[in-house]
Scaffold this motif. Sequence first.
Motif, PDB file in Angstrom:
ATOM      1  N   GLY A  33      -3.171   3.455  19.155  1.00  0.00           N
ATOM      2  CA  GLY A  33      -3.665   4.528  18.303  1.00  0.00           C
ATOM      3  C   GLY A  33      -3.773   4.162  16.843  1.00  0.00           C
ATOM      4  N   THR A  34      -3.984   2.908  16.502  1.00  0.00           N
ATOM      5  CA  THR A  34      -4.109   2.491  15.115  1.00  0.00           C
ATOM      6  C   THR A  34      -5.567   2.171  14.817  1.00  0.00           C
ATOM      7  N   PHE A  35      -6.108   2.771  13.747  1.00  0.00           N
ATOM      8  CA  PHE A  35      -7.502   2.597  13.403  1.00  0.00           C
ATOM      9  C   PHE A  35      -7.625   1.879  12.067  1.00  0.00           C
ATOM     10  N   LEU A  36      -8.712   1.173  11.893  1.00  0.00           N
ATOM     11  CA  LEU A  36      -8.963   0.418  10.678  1.00  0.00           C
ATOM     12  C   LEU A  36      -9.526   1.329   9.593  1.00  0.00           C
ATOM     13  N   LEU A  37      -8.963   1.242   8.399  1.00  0.00           N
ATOM     14  CA  LEU A  37      -9.461   2.012   7.254  1.00  0.00           C
ATOM     15  C   LEU A  37     -10.658   1.297   6.643  1.00  0.00           C
ATOM     16  N   SER A  95      -2.707   6.894  13.575  1.00  0.00           N
ATOM     17  CA  SER A  95      -2.331   5.986  12.491  1.00  0.00           C
ATOM     18  C   SER A  95      -3.529   5.156  12.052  1.00  0.00           C
ATOM     19  N   PHE A  96      -3.630   4.974  10.757  1.00  0.00           N
ATOM     20  CA  PHE A  96      -4.663   4.139  10.168  1.00  0.00           C
ATOM     21  C   PHE A  96      -3.945   3.067   9.354  1.00  0.00           C
ATOM     22  N   VAL A  97      -4.440   1.846   9.379  1.00  0.00           N
ATOM     23  CA  VAL A  97      -3.758   0.778   8.664  1.00  0.00           C
ATOM     24  C   VAL A  97      -4.775  -0.240   8.154  1.00  0.00           C
TER      25      VAL A  97
END
Length: 142
Positions: A33-37, A95-97
């Motif tokens: 669930g982590t997406f690129l900003l 989540s975004f990272v």
Amino acid sequence: MSLLPAHRQHVPMLSDFNDLWNSMLRPASPGFGTFLLRLEDAVEEGRYVVRAEIPGVEDPAKDIEVSIQNGQLAIRAERSERHVEKGRSEFSYGSFVRAVTLPAGAQDEGVEATYGKGILTVTVPLAEPQPAAKSVEVKSAE
């Protein structure tokens, strides 16, 4: 009757790839669930400025974390999903990272971060560049 398209919008290929990548990861597993900003950066008036697109954050002090370590600027954000019984949503939640390498001369002290209108702006002071090499005079040993 016009043969020209009614609406045409240019979207960078990286943006399309990012959206495709995120949509493929979402159904796979909660662990993914982590997406690129999306970012833009520039050097402005002796400061390195990074702008990150993070719409929908309700409490930036709680939901956004900015850190600097080992020459890297890391931005982490969390956007909570609102449960709606009717309709559909194409919004990204979770989540975004993103981490970027800081330019030479970046200072750890004096870093500022502000959030407004869906954009996080981080400014990092830059020191005056040091000479790349120092010339050493070679003397005769005789």
